[in-house]
Design an enzyme around this catalytic site. Structure first.
Site, short mmCIF file in Angstrom:
data_model
loop_
_atom_site.label_atom_id
_atom_site.label_comp_id
_atom_site.label_asym_id
_atom_site.label_seq_id
_atom_site.Cartn_x
_atom_site.Cartn_y
_atom_site.Cartn_z
N ARG A 1 -3.33 37.51 -12.69
CA ARG A 1 -2.68 37.77 -11.58
C ARG A 1 -1.16 37.72 -11.44
NH1 ARG A 1 -3.40 35.19 -7.32
NH2 ARG A 1 -3.38 36.94 -5.95
N ARG B 1 -12.30 36.25 -2.25
CA ARG B 1 -11.05 35.20 -2.60
C ARG B 1 -11.40 34.00 -1.58
NH1 ARG B 1 -6.22 36.94 -4.63
NH2 ARG B 1 -6.77 39.03 -4.03
N CYS C 1 2.35 38.14 -26.90
CA CYS C 1 3.76 38.76 -27.30
C CYS C 1 3.97 39.87 -26.25
CB CYS C 1 3.50 39.36 -28.55
SG CYS C 1 2.84 38.30 -29.68
#
Ligand code: PLP
Length: 421
Positions: free
Chosen positions: A314, A278, A344
């Site tokens: 996320r 990250r 949906c």
């Protein structure tokens, strides 16, 4: 820090207007900035060098495994942390240096272990006693001795989301200290493995030095408690987890981690391995999305976008926050707006209750901090082709993964009836 900027309300990626990218390549679109990736790699490297701990940085491939991103990092001299045979094959695909590959993962199959042995990777991070025997057996069959690190579970709480905490006793990762002693004893009797390292990985998005300090202290106590282990251990792999800015300025610069760890490690002869994912790529990517529909329901304003949880999981998975900003200027008083996807599922959102000026249908938004665990977690739910990925480098944008087409999605179903493998 990143190379995205706003000029008169217009988003630029390293000088390239985001609107032009959206028009040229369509949305949803992942846009990565090469210069930001380079900046973060060098920042981490130089921070640890400055305190006398030159690290081997093994970029964690699962954060963003695009081949062009991997090539860019390989050119900077990065090694790689892989967690599957597939990720290792990506490193081979780019002609990467497999002698700088470390391999962690709680469930390595025999096929994956064999692949890693044949690639002569640097280090297996062993996560279970039985895995050690399996690696040894497969290595002996190849007349090889595999270098392994024991992945220690240091039982340290990194204070992050429970889904991304990995270094506590109740997590499935690593081996607790008592069992690790038994594993070391067993390793000595296995002809195909040589324990040459200790590995820990505490978790992800850690915004405090304290868990690292406690983790390293736990590891050093462990090493010192096992006779002879200090001489045997050549590499100390501290994993990744360095946090980034999602909200504002919550993350720490790399030198804070380096300076906190230097007093503990400076007199130790270990090669230091870091596995940032990250930290390197998170702030180097944005997801561009177009607002399809704006509607109100009760007091709520919904901006329904063409990117959803299949593109960026996320927010739905971890309830994580990504800054969302229109990429062109506009007028009006801010409204509390739910920025949602078209899927949906009520859990399909990019950001809830955001203060955003009134949005128009057809305009585009940037979702920031999307460079890590964005595209790699994307899927095809609702038969949605995955977004294209673009890399901006030196004022030029190029497609590094083309947008999926409907035909790509059904291709394997057309082969129905063939053997499963
Ligand atoms: C995921 C992972 C990393 C990278 O974590 P970041 O938070 O992205 O830095 C490093 N090491 C291991 C073993 C991992 O599983």
């Amino acid at each position: 820090m990143d190379h995205f900027s706003y000029e008169q309300g217009r988003l630029l990626c390293d000088g390239v207007p985001a609107t032009g990218l959206a028009e040229r390549f369509g949305t949803p679109l992942y846009v990565y900035c090469a210069e930001t990736i380079r900046h973060h790699f060098r920042q981490l490297d130089s921070s640890f060098r400055a305190v006398g701990l030159p690290p081997l940085i093994c970029y964690s491939v699962k954060a963003n495994s695009n081949l062009s991103v991997l090539s860019l990092l390989g050119e900077l001299g990065s090694g790689f942390d892989v967690v599957s045979g597939g990720e290792l094959r990506r490193i081979r695909e780019i002609g990467g240096d497999t002698s700088k590959v470390v391999y962690a993962g709680v469930g390595k199959t025999e096929e994956e272990i064999a692949l890693a042995l044949d690639a002569e990777i640097r280090l297996f991070n062993v996560e279970a006693p039985s895995e050690l025997a399996r690696i040894s057996r497969l290595a002996v069959a190849r007349d090889r001795v595999a270098r392994v690190a024991i992945r220690l579970n240091p039982d340290v709480d990194p204070g992050t989301h429970r889904y991304i905490t990995t270094g506590k006793r109740e997590n499935k990762f690593g081996i607790d200290r008592d069992r690790a002693r038994a594993v070391l004893a067993e390793a000595a009797s296995l002809p195909g493995v040589e324990v040459s390292g200790i590995h820990v990985h505490l978790g992800s998005q850690i915004t405090d030095v304290d868990p690292y300090v406690r983790g390293v202290e736990a590891v050093l106590r462990f090493i010192d408690s096992v006779p002879g282990l200090g001489e045997q251990v050549r590499s100390l792999d501290l994993g990744g987890g360095f946090g980034i800015h999602y909200l504002g300025e919550e993350a720490l610069p790399a030198h804070c981690f380096a300076e906190a760890l230097a007093p503990l490690l400076k007199d130790r002869p270990f090669e230091l391995i870091l596995e940032p994912g990250r930290f390197i790529v998170g702030n180097a990517g944005v997801l561009l999305t177009e607002v399809i529909t704006v509607k109100r329901s009760g007091e709520r304003v919904f901006a329904i976008c063409d990117a959803g949880m299949n593109d960026l999981l996320r927010p739905s998975l971890y309830d994580s926050f990504h800054r969302i900003v229109p990429i062109e200027p506009g007028e009006g008083e801010p409204l509390l707006t739910d920025v949602v996807g078209p899927i949906c599922e009520s859990g399909d959102f990019l950001g809830l209750e955001r203060e955003l000026r009134p949005l128009a249908e057809g305009e585009r938004l940037a979702v920031f901090g999307a460079g890590a665990y964005g595209f790699t977690m994307a899927g095809n739910y609702n038969t949605r082709p995955r977004a294209a990925e673009v890399l901006v480098d030196g004022g030029e944008a190029r497609v590094v993964r083309r947008r999926e087409r409907f035909e790509d999605l059904i291709a394997l179903e057309r082969e129905a009836g063939e053997p499963a493998g």
